[in-house]
Structures are given as C-alpha cells and as structure tokens.
Design a protein around this motif. Structure first.
Motif, PDB file in Angstrom:
ATOM      1  N   PHE A 168       0.811  -1.214   0.095  1.00  0.00           N
ATOM      2  CA  PHE A 168       0.062   0.056  -0.021  1.00  0.00           C
ATOM      3  C   PHE A 168       0.879   1.300  -0.014  1.00  0.00           C
ATOM      4  CE2 PHE A 168      -2.667  -3.021   2.426  1.00  0.00           C
ATOM      5  CZ  PHE A 168      -3.584  -3.448   1.476  1.00  0.00           C
ATOM      6  N   ASN A 169       0.405   2.330  -0.676  1.00  0.00           N
ATOM      7  CA  ASN A 169       0.935   3.606  -0.921  1.00  0.00           C
ATOM      8  C   ASN A 169      -0.306   4.410  -0.650  1.00  0.00           C
ATOM      9  OD1 ASN A 169       2.676   5.671  -1.051  1.00  0.00           O
ATOM     10  ND2 ASN A 169       2.938   5.806  -3.108  1.00  0.00           N
ATOM     11  N   PRO A 170      -0.372   5.349   0.556  1.00  0.00           N
ATOM     12  CA  PRO A 170       0.612   5.395   1.588  1.00  0.00           C
ATOM     13  C   PRO A 170       0.507   3.961   2.252  1.00  0.00           C
ATOM     14  CG  PRO A 170      -1.592   6.631   1.906  1.00  0.00           C
ATOM     15  CD  PRO A 170      -1.659   6.300   0.638  1.00  0.00           C
ATOM     16  N   GLY A 179      -7.132   1.194   2.601  1.00  0.00           N
ATOM     17  CA  GLY A 179      -6.068   0.750   1.386  1.00  0.00           C
ATOM     18  C   GLY A 179      -6.684  -0.230   0.456  1.00  0.00           C
ATOM     19  N   LEU A 180      -6.229  -0.246  -0.692  1.00  0.00           N
ATOM     20  CA  LEU A 180      -6.697  -1.231  -1.774  1.00  0.00           C
ATOM     21  C   LEU A 180      -5.776  -1.393  -2.657  1.00  0.00           C
ATOM     22  CD1 LEU A 180      -8.965  -3.511  -2.030  1.00  0.00           C
ATOM     23  CD2 LEU A 180     -10.236  -1.557  -3.412  1.00  0.00           C
ATOM     24  N   ALA A 181      -5.110  -2.614  -2.861  1.00  0.00           N
ATOM     25  CA  ALA A 181      -3.981  -2.857  -4.127  1.00  0.00           C
ATOM     26  C   ALA A 181      -4.177  -4.085  -4.629  1.00  0.00           C
ATOM     27  CB  ALA A 181      -2.842  -2.679  -3.197  1.00  0.00           C
ATOM     28  N   ILE A 182      -3.683  -3.964  -6.104  1.00  0.00           N
ATOM     29  CA  ILE A 182      -3.938  -5.270  -6.769  1.00  0.00           C
ATOM     30  C   ILE A 182      -2.671  -5.592  -7.302  1.00  0.00           C
ATOM     31  CG2 ILE A 182      -4.451  -4.269  -8.910  1.00  0.00           C
ATOM     32  CD1 ILE A 182      -6.663  -6.125  -9.224  1.00  0.00           C
ATOM     33  N   GLN A 228      -2.302   0.720  -6.861  1.00  0.00           N
ATOM     34  CA  GLN A 228      -3.144   1.181  -6.029  1.00  0.00           C
ATOM     35  C   GLN A 228      -4.314   1.477  -6.759  1.00  0.00           C
ATOM     36  OE1 GLN A 228      -2.006   1.342  -2.612  1.00  0.00           O
ATOM     37  NE2 GLN A 228      -0.088   0.425  -3.895  1.00  0.00           N
ATOM     38  N   ILE A 229      -5.403   1.051  -6.209  1.00  0.00           N
ATOM     39  CA  ILE A 229      -7.118   1.434  -6.675  1.00  0.00           C
ATOM     40  C   ILE A 229      -7.837   1.935  -5.702  1.00  0.00           C
ATOM     41  CG2 ILE A 229      -6.727  -0.467  -8.439  1.00  0.00           C
ATOM     42  CD1 ILE A 229      -8.459  -2.446  -6.773  1.00  0.00           C
ATOM     43  N   GLU A 230      -8.867   2.801  -6.309  1.00  0.00           N
ATOM     44  CA  GLU A 230      -9.749   3.634  -5.193  1.00  0.00           C
ATOM     45  C   GLU A 230     -10.827   2.611  -4.721  1.00  0.00           C
ATOM     46  OE1 GLU A 230     -10.370   7.940  -7.352  1.00  0.00           O
ATOM     47  OE2 GLU A 230     -11.604   6.100  -8.238  1.00  0.00           O
TER      48      GLU A 230
END
Length: 441
Positions: free
Chosen positions: A134-136, A159-162, A172-174
């Motif tokens: 995750f970023n941040p 946080g949401l990441a793929i 990173q995704i919304e």
C-alpha cells in the motif's frame, strides 16, 4: 411443535460445540508442546489437510531470551501429523497476522500489522517478505489470490491494492469511500476493507458492511440490485454466491450472470420457499381456542467459551388476582410483574370459553387524523436519524427504505404480506436470537 423446536435447538448447539471442540483441540495440542504466554494469540489456522496445519496470529519468539514485550512477533507453528508434534518457524517480520490465504500446492500469503505480505511456497517451511503493497503505507487486513500471480489486498485504513506478479509490484486502486459511494467521519475505523475477492475480471469488496463490485480494469464500485449481506467464492467453478438479507442465495458466473437461486438452508425453516405470498385471511378470521402465557430469561452460558451461546430459562406463567387486578408472575421472575386490568380482559374476552375472533380486533384499530399526523412526524424523525448516522458511516442496507409503500401507505395494507418479509423476520431476527446464533448486546 414444542418438542420439535427443542430437538432443533439441541441439534444446532451440539454441532456448533463439536466444531468448536475440533478447532480447540489443535490449540490444546499446541499448548502442550509450547508454553504460550497470556499475550500470545493463536487466532488463525491454515489447514491443508487433517495432518498438515499451521497456526498463526500474534505469536512471539519463545526461544528468545529477551523480556516478553521485547520479543518479535514473528512465529508460526506447524504440525505435519495432526497435532502430535509441533515446530516453531520464524517468518521475516514482526506482526500480528490479521489474514491469510493459501492454496493446496503449499503456497501461503499472510498479512498483518507490520504492513508487509509474507509469503511461503513450501507449506510454511520457509518464508519471504514482499514489498509493502500500500501507498500510503497501511496495515494488511485482508488478502485474496485468484492464482499464484494475481491477487488483491485490503487495508485496515482504506487501502486497496492489486498485483499481477505475486506482490513484487502492486497497483493502488480507489475504494468505494474514495469514489464517494458512502461517507464516514474522518478519522474513523469504518473505512477498513474486511473482505475482498477477485473472480476473473470482477472484484468484490466488503467495506463497512457495504457490498460492492467493479470490473478490475475500470474501477467503478456498484451495489447489487438486491440487499446483500455477504459473498463467497468457488474458485474452481469461478462462481460467486451472494448472500441476500432476505435469506436467499444467488449464484452468479464470472460475468455476473445469474446461474441459480435458492433459499438459505435453515434447519428450522418452516415457510415454503416456493411461496411468494401468504394468504393470512383465514388466520385473521379464526377463533382463539386457548391462551398460553410464558416467561423467558436469557442467560450467558459460562460453561461454553463462545460469546454467542446463550441458554434460555422458559417457564409457565401464573395469573394472580390481587385486589381486583390480574398480575402475571413466573417462578424466578418475582420481581418482574405485569399488571393487567381485569376489566380490560373481560372486555376483550367476552365469554368464559375465550372465543374471540381476531377479525374483531380491526374494529378497535382505526386510524384517526391525529394518528396519521403523529406517524408522519415519527417517520420524519427516523429519516433525520438515518441521515445523521450515515455521516459517520452507519449502514442501513438491512432496513427497508422509508419510501417503501409498506410505510407510505400503511393504512391501506391488506392481510397479504410478502413471504420474504415474514421469512426475513422469522429466519434472521427471531430464530437466530432464539437459538443463540447472534451476539446479543
């Protein structure tokens, strides 16, 4: 019918206790080999089969000579013979493990409080550490892997990441909150990603008990057109099962086409699932043959280490005549009494045989203009309350919308009630409480 209900309670409770006992037996076996401290939390079990089981959670390195609070939380425990023997294995981190995902070929992904994803490809024997997804930076709360390369992770704080390369890199995704699908106060713990899944090109997410879906390559979070309480995935068939709030299951394919639907499998279900409406006219026109009074007390069963298990104390009530008033009492509830006017009962029950038609009650349930005005004020108050709670993330997807005709035209409602309303109340509200299936505040 009374005997049938008792049998159902015994069946449900005993099966739950057996399941709990099987899970506890692994932890009991582990504790015989290692003296876990009061701070250790063996909260997650990764089960490949009856022999190969890994226990993770908040587990400190007991081989360290440091004080307990100085030791790293970098341990998983593994058994290869169903709990007869155990070994302590270190992973390259220092975390409370929140979630894991594993495949039958021995691959394991773990995420937790140190913000990393920890990975093993050999049934937990050796571990590597992937870059922070995750970023941040965010704690890893949920993980789902579609295959060995493609996966998705959810954070403790929105946080949401793929990934497409087993977390060597991530995108990173919304989230639904980022896209304004619902609002919360800032800061708030209601932005956590509790559950996620990836099926072909479709992503599913549970954020604050809101269930959304989106296409993977063009993120636009959308609610299903039915009230959904949860979902489950069959990866082998690429199927999605939606658990609706009215007790039905909807099975979809990877393109969200409906394959089939069915009623949830309740042991206590007594309403036919093929019935869309119930005609209650005959019930309203029937006569009362007898009246039974009972009193129920709900007690936490301290002998069972499950907060959701309660036992009930159900006893027959008595009617006492004291100075012209009828008082209902039950043994064990002497301090709880309900005063009933004898004149009221005599007015309602005109004869000694207690023969009263329910249809006659409608004569005493007319709506006056004042009633209607009071009701409108009440509904407006509920609307205001919902709007205020939504500002801090309150979720009302389980409640009927106030614009529903059942509310707006209540004085015109007939005795024909939709079956799913009855089923929802009976199966999801009354019986789960009666059987101790839900935690009780």
């Amino acid at each position: 019918m009374k005997k049938l209900i008792v049998l159902l309670i015994i069946t449900v409770f005993s099966s739950q206790l057996r399941a709990q006992s099987a899970s506890d037996s692994i932890i009991t076996s582990l504790k015989k080999h290692y003296k876990l401290t009061e701070f250790d939390r063996p909260s997650i079990q990764i089960k490949f089969n009856n022999d190969t089981i890994i226990v993770a959670g908040y587990l400190q390195d007991l081989s360290s000579l440091k004080l307990s609070y100085q030791r790293k939380k970098n341990i998983v425990y593994k058994t290869s013979n169903g709990g007869l023997n155990w070994k302590q294995i270190k992973f390259a981190g220092d975390a409370w493990i929140y979630d894991t995902f594993h495949k039958k070929d021995g691959k394991i992904w773990m995420g937790g409080s140190d913000n990393y994803i920890h990975y093993s490809s050999d049934f937990g024997e050796t571990w590597g550490k992937k870059p922070k997804p995750f970023n941040p930076v965010n704690r890893v709360l949920s993980i789902f892997m579609a295959d060995s390369l493609n996966g998705i992770a959810g954070g403790l704080s929105n946080g949401l990441a793929i990934t497409k390369d087993n977390w060597s890199t991530s995108k990173q995704i919304e989230t639904p909150i980022d896209q304004g699908k619902f609002k919360i106060l800032n800061p708030s713990a209601r932005d956590r990603i509790d559950e996620i899944a990836l099926v072909d090109s479709i992503i599913l997410i549970n954020q604050n008990d809101y269930i959304f879906y989106s296409k993977r390559d063009s993120i636009n979070w959308t609610k299903f057109n039915i009230p959904v309480s949860g979902f489950s995935i069959n990866q082998e068939k690429s199927e999605i099962t939606l658990h609706s709030r009215n007790g039905k299951l909807f099975v979809l394919d990877k393109k969200l086409n409906l394959i089939k639907e069915r009623q949830e499998d309740y042991l206590w279900e007594t309403i036919k699932s093929d019935c869309t409406k119930l005609n209650l006219q005959s019930f309203f026109g029937s006569e009362i043959s007898s009246i039974s009074l009972t009193s129920t007390k709900w007690l936490f069963d301290k002998r069972v280490h499950m907060g959701a298990i309660y036992k009930s104390d159900i006893q027959k009530g008595r009617i006492l005549d004291k100075k012209g008033n009828l008082i209902f009492k039950s043994k064990g509830f002497a301090e709880k009494s309900l005063e009933i006017s004898k004149d009221d009962i005599q007015t309602l029950l005109q004869d000694k045989n207690l023969k009263v038609k329910l249809a006659e009650l409608s004569k005493h349930l007319k709506f006056t203009t004042n009633d209607l005005n009071d009701y409108k004020i009440f509904v407006e108050g509920i609307k205001k309350e919902r709007i205020e709670k939504e500002s801090w993330g309150g979720n009302f997807t389980s409640q009927i919308e106030l614009t529903n005709p059942e509310f707006q035209e209540f004085q015109n409602q007939s005795s024909y009630l939709k079956q799913n309303y009855i089923s929802s109340v009976f199966n999801q509200v009354y019986l789960p409480f009666f059987l101790g299936q839900e935690e009780i505040d």
